[in-house]
Write an enzyme that holds these catalytic residues in place. Sequence first.
Site, PDB file in Angstrom:
ATOM      1  CD  GLU A 344      -3.280  -0.748   2.788  1.00 44.22           C
ATOM      2  OE1 GLU A 344      -4.030  -1.804   2.198  1.00 44.22           O
ATOM      3  OE2 GLU A 344      -2.490  -0.413   3.428  1.00 44.22           O
ATOM      4  CB  CYS A 345       0.829   4.626   0.334  1.00 45.72           C
ATOM      5  SG  CYS A 345       1.018   6.252   0.222  1.00 45.72           S
ATOM      6  CB  ALA A 346       5.276   4.211   1.678  1.00 43.65           C
ATOM      7  CG  LEU A 348       2.586   1.744  -6.188  1.00 42.72           C
ATOM      8  CD1 LEU A 348       2.557   0.417  -7.079  1.00 42.72           C
ATOM      9  CD2 LEU A 348       1.386   3.016  -5.776  1.00 42.72           C
ATOM     10  CB  SER A 433      -2.975   0.127  -5.532  1.00 44.77           C
ATOM     11  OG  SER A 433      -4.017   0.129  -3.865  1.00 44.77           O
TER      12      SER A 433
END
Length: 454
Positions: A344-346, A348, A433
Amino acid sequence: MTGAPATPWALPRVVVAAPASGHGKTTVATGLLAALRRRGLAVSPHKVGPDYIDPGYHALAAGRPGRNLDPWLVGPERIAPLLRHAASAPTPADIAVIEGVMGLHDGAVGRRGFASTAHVARLVGAPVLLVLDTTAQGRSAAALVLGMRAFDPGVRTGGVILNRVGSPRHESLLRDALAEVGVPVLGAISRVAEVAAPSRHLGLVPVAERAPEAIAMVDALAALVESAVDLDGVFDLARSAPPLTTPEWDPAVAVGGPAGAVRPVVAVAAGPAFTFGYAETSELLAAAGAVVVPFDPLRDPALPTGTRAIVIGGGFPELHVEALAANTGLRADLAAFDGPVVAECAGLLYLGRELDGVPMCGRLALTARMTGRLTVGYRDAVAAADSPVHTEGEPVRGHEFHRTVTDPGHGDRPAWRWTGAEHGFVSGPVHASYLHTHWAGRPQVARRLVEAAG
């Protein structure tokens, strides 16, 4: 979702709220946690909303994990059970302190206060302690408090802490005005006494990145609150909350017990670059039968021995990009890993080919860069492709919070779809994502990951 029927628990609890962001909620909440702990009380720390950073300071102040209470991410029916679970572990708390988010009545946009601080206060039956920035305000502060109290009669404002008070005369004027509307003043903090934490583009600097300074700051906040706040009055206010009657949330019940006889190692990214995560994630993985092992991508030269699945949450990889790149052994491990991965986020960004021109793991065919634009908000998403943890078409609620973009913006098999657009990447067993999710709202994700790892 929950275990056996609960006996009522008269858990003292209070919500620290404000009319808007910037009034000093984090200062007061963190200081209260630390000051009450100094008195020998077991204090359960909580944060309304999806924030990851404030709970780190709360944990440091309280000596137990900071937990989030977010009706959008987990559903309103789980808020009181999650509070009870957190306040029970590792030992029963003497008091719970819940820091609000934004203004008292600000929640999901267009949802009439859903997921607001006021919403959470109603769900857990807690009185509100309103922190008020009194800069350039006199008697009008009482009118503001009166309006905040009257806007939602289901939320009880039981006291006010005056913040950034200019002088003893200013304080006296404010106390007199609030006495007129019958709201007790439980503390007054002067402008000169304010303690500030360093911040940057996504909020406060996380505790993991500045541990010695964070400890000193929490100590200073404890001393400030001890000198300026009526702690006995706050505790009396917290004790006025009615007993909790909902059962405690139980991760073992939520996941339906262990997924199988095998206990696979699930490696969870941690350390200064990956500080965004919820305590319930590891609890759910363990309840599903995993052996949860943290690893630090900045320092660990390889994945934990026997790793069968990986979770890489959010954080600030852009601030540690050179050190992440220098750990070539771990990057190679991640590039070659063929088991299930949730990022998630980082996470990704770290799995991509490069971030701001610096090489990352290369597990996903994307590049990423920092921008000057903040993308933030709740999302109603639908899984856009099958993966080890999601089935195409499944709905999920999440949250975005980043200043980076990827090229491409999504893969041939996107992870999510919302507002008519596709987002994220599903590549083999990798699901990655920008969307942050809270697995207490979808505990089957933990079970599916453990099953895929086994």
